[in-house]
Design a protein around this motif. Sequence first.
Motif, PDB file in Angstrom:
ATOM      1  N   CYS A  80      29.814  43.718  44.583  1.00 36.28           N
ATOM      2  CA  CYS A  80      29.430  42.334  44.275  1.00 36.28           C
ATOM      3  C   CYS A  80      28.944  42.209  42.836  1.00 36.28           C
ATOM      4  O   CYS A  80      29.280  41.253  42.129  1.00 36.28           O
ATOM      5  CB  CYS A  80      28.322  41.863  45.224  1.00 36.28           C
ATOM      6  SG  CYS A  80      28.945  41.264  46.797  1.00 36.28           S
ATOM      7  N   THR A  81      28.140  43.171  42.409  1.00 28.71           N
ATOM      8  CA  THR A  81      27.625  43.153  41.036  1.00 28.71           C
ATOM      9  C   THR A  81      28.767  43.268  40.041  1.00 28.71           C
ATOM     10  O   THR A  81      28.814  42.545  39.038  1.00 28.71           O
ATOM     11  CB  THR A  81      26.629  44.313  40.831  1.00 28.71           C
ATOM     12  OG1 THR A  81      25.564  44.187  41.775  1.00 28.71           O
ATOM     13  CG2 THR A  81      26.047  44.289  39.427  1.00 28.71           C
ATOM     14  N   PHE A  82      29.715  44.162  40.334  1.00 23.65           N
ATOM     15  CA  PHE A  82      30.867  44.357  39.446  1.00 23.65           C
ATOM     16  C   PHE A  82      31.674  43.067  39.299  1.00 23.65           C
ATOM     17  O   PHE A  82      32.150  42.734  38.210  1.00 23.65           O
ATOM     18  CB  PHE A  82      31.768  45.455  40.015  1.00 23.65           C
ATOM     19  CG  PHE A  82      33.050  45.655  39.246  1.00 23.65           C
ATOM     20  CD1 PHE A  82      33.070  46.450  38.118  1.00 23.65           C
ATOM     21  CD2 PHE A  82      34.231  45.049  39.662  1.00 23.65           C
ATOM     22  CE1 PHE A  82      34.245  46.636  37.399  1.00 23.65           C
ATOM     23  CE2 PHE A  82      35.410  45.224  38.951  1.00 23.65           C
ATOM     24  CZ  PHE A  82      35.411  46.023  37.815  1.00 23.65           C
ATOM     25  N   THR A  83      31.808  42.311  40.376  1.00 23.05           N
ATOM     26  CA  THR A  83      32.652  41.109  40.375  1.00 23.05           C
ATOM     27  C   THR A  83      31.961  39.893  39.786  1.00 23.05           C
ATOM     28  O   THR A  83      32.542  39.164  38.981  1.00 23.05           O
ATOM     29  CB  THR A  83      33.122  40.787  41.811  1.00 23.05           C
ATOM     30  OG1 THR A  83      33.814  41.921  42.339  1.00 23.05           O
ATOM     31  CG2 THR A  83      34.043  39.577  41.823  1.00 23.05           C
ATOM     32  N   TYR A  84      30.700  39.653  40.175  1.00 16.53           N
ATOM     33  CA  TYR A  84      30.085  38.359  39.883  1.00 16.53           C
ATOM     34  C   TYR A  84      29.077  38.350  38.737  1.00 16.53           C
ATOM     35  O   TYR A  84      28.701  37.286  38.263  1.00 16.53           O
ATOM     36  CB  TYR A  84      29.398  37.821  41.145  1.00 16.53           C
ATOM     37  CG  TYR A  84      30.374  37.488  42.234  1.00 16.53           C
ATOM     38  CD1 TYR A  84      31.250  36.414  42.104  1.00 16.53           C
ATOM     39  CD2 TYR A  84      30.447  38.256  43.386  1.00 16.53           C
ATOM     40  CE1 TYR A  84      32.163  36.107  43.093  1.00 16.53           C
ATOM     41  CE2 TYR A  84      31.356  37.961  44.394  1.00 16.53           C
ATOM     42  CZ  TYR A  84      32.210  36.883  44.235  1.00 16.53           C
ATOM     43  OH  TYR A  84      33.114  36.586  45.218  1.00 16.53           O
ATOM     44  N   ILE A  85      28.650  39.507  38.276  1.00 15.90           N
ATOM     45  CA  ILE A  85      27.611  39.498  37.252  1.00 15.90           C
ATOM     46  C   ILE A  85      28.214  39.526  35.845  1.00 15.90           C
ATOM     47  O   ILE A  85      27.504  39.518  34.848  1.00 15.90           O
ATOM     48  CB  ILE A  85      26.647  40.687  37.450  1.00 15.90           C
ATOM     49  CG1 ILE A  85      25.267  40.349  36.907  1.00 15.90           C
ATOM     50  CG2 ILE A  85      27.178  41.946  36.783  1.00 15.90           C
ATOM     51  CD1 ILE A  85      24.189  41.322  37.288  1.00 15.90           C
ATOM     52  N   ARG A  86      29.529  39.528  35.773  1.00 13.71           N
ATOM     53  CA  ARG A  86      30.202  39.546  34.471  1.00 13.71           C
ATOM     54  C   ARG A  86      31.343  38.537  34.487  1.00 13.71           C
ATOM     55  O   ARG A  86      31.867  38.194  35.545  1.00 13.71           O
ATOM     56  CB  ARG A  86      30.773  40.941  34.190  1.00 13.71           C
ATOM     57  CG  ARG A  86      31.814  41.349  35.232  1.00 13.71           C
ATOM     58  CD  ARG A  86      32.492  42.644  34.905  1.00 13.71           C
ATOM     59  NE  ARG A  86      33.438  43.027  35.946  1.00 13.71           N
ATOM     60  CZ  ARG A  86      34.644  42.498  36.108  1.00 13.71           C
ATOM     61  NH1 ARG A  86      35.055  41.558  35.285  1.00 13.71           N
ATOM     62  NH2 ARG A  86      35.447  42.903  37.073  1.00 13.71           N
ATOM     63  N   PRO A  87      31.753  38.054  33.293  1.00 17.57           N
ATOM     64  CA  PRO A  87      32.952  37.212  33.225  1.00 17.57           C
ATOM     65  C   PRO A  87      34.167  38.014  33.673  1.00 17.57           C
ATOM     66  O   PRO A  87      34.331  39.175  33.300  1.00 17.57           O
ATOM     67  CB  PRO A  87      33.046  36.848  31.741  1.00 17.57           C
ATOM     68  CG  PRO A  87      31.695  37.102  31.189  1.00 17.57           C
ATOM     69  CD  PRO A  87      31.113  38.229  31.992  1.00 17.57           C
ATOM     70  N   SER A  88      35.010  37.410  34.494  1.00 20.61           N
ATOM     71  CA  SER A  88      36.167  38.130  35.032  1.00 20.61           C
ATOM     72  C   SER A  88      37.211  38.380  33.949  1.00 20.61           C
ATOM     73  O   SER A  88      37.587  37.479  33.215  1.00 20.61           O
ATOM     74  CB  SER A  88      36.784  37.341  36.182  1.00 20.61           C
ATOM     75  OG  SER A  88      37.848  38.060  36.746  1.00 20.61           O
ATOM     76  N   SER A  89      37.667  39.628  33.864  1.00 17.89           N
ATOM     77  CA  SER A  89      38.682  39.971  32.869  1.00 17.89           C
ATOM     78  C   SER A  89      40.006  40.354  33.514  1.00 17.89           C
ATOM     79  O   SER A  89      41.069  40.151  32.953  1.00 17.89           O
ATOM     80  CB  SER A  89      38.182  41.146  31.996  1.00 17.89           C
ATOM     81  OG  SER A  89      37.822  42.248  32.820  1.00 17.89           O
ATOM     82  N   SER A  90      39.949  40.902  34.716  1.00 17.77           N
ATOM     83  CA  SER A  90      41.166  41.316  35.414  1.00 17.77           C
ATOM     84  C   SER A  90      41.082  40.893  36.877  1.00 17.77           C
ATOM     85  O   SER A  90      40.352  41.498  37.672  1.00 17.77           O
ATOM     86  CB  SER A  90      41.338  42.840  35.319  1.00 17.77           C
ATOM     87  OG  SER A  90      42.398  43.269  36.135  1.00 17.77           O
TER      88      SER A  90
END
Length: 311
Positions: free
Chosen positions: A252-262
């Motif tokens: 969840c942290t990997f997906t939602y805590i950053r702007p999506s690049s891929s």
Amino acid sequence: MENVSCVKEFILLGLAKNKGEEKICFVVFFFFYMIIVAGNVLIIITVNSSHHLNSPMYFFLCYLSFVDICYSSFTVPKMIADFLVEKKTISFVGCIAQLFGVHFFGCTEIFILTVMAYDRYVAICRPLHYTTLMTRRACGWMVFGSWVGGFVHSMVQTLLTTRLPFCGPNKIDHYFCDVHPLLQLACTDTYFVGVIVVANSGMITLISFFILVLSYMFILFSLRRHTAEGRQKALSTCGSHITVVVLFFGPCTFTYIRPSSSLSEDKRVAVFYTVITPMLNPLIYTLRNEEVKSAMRKLWNRKVRSERGGV
């Protein structure tokens, strides 16, 4: 910014790339979903039918299982059905409903996991005050707060997305409707909305994670004063919760805590928190918990005796 969308439906590209992969994925994910529903329903029935599992920890576990079923049911059945059809479409309204459900139940699960960590902290670090602090009324308010928190978070994500104009293209590189894929399809500058979306998700994730880490730091510090047997018992109950937290919070942290690049990368990671974690939760909490296993055995024996008595 008013919604001037002319898009009435979206096309989900899904996980599989060809017919052969789709057939394999259908069997695998159908099996996984059956385990999710059966395992979590079994936890709910066991907790509610056993007089020994009446502590706050099992009260929260029961709600966690219910949330897991709802959470997965917003994504997995649609994904399974799409493996059997050529054109994987979802209506605009259906897409927004799916977006709301995913964030509502996902955020509620985060809050319930956080509350469970607090419960373990009080039980281990403040045992003399446990019955006073963790009353049934207090636990009920904590669960209610988790539902309200999940609803508020989801409403923010959903309202921000529905106010965006969608003029085409309408292909979503995912197996369900989520914020990041929809932001990339909007025919307007979504930088500001993207920042709010990430900040909203990031704030909830970071605060919850901070409370979780703090709780377990206090727990580990407090365990130094316990006997070896007491430490082993405390670590056994905490170990199950820590495993679930890592499995859920990491992706969840990997997906939602950053702007999506891929988006292709995001949808593979999403499998962990929408399918794998809800499927493993019942196994983790039963395999490492003697009380739950004992209650399940008693429930099974009672069922067998009643069936034999009815013959």
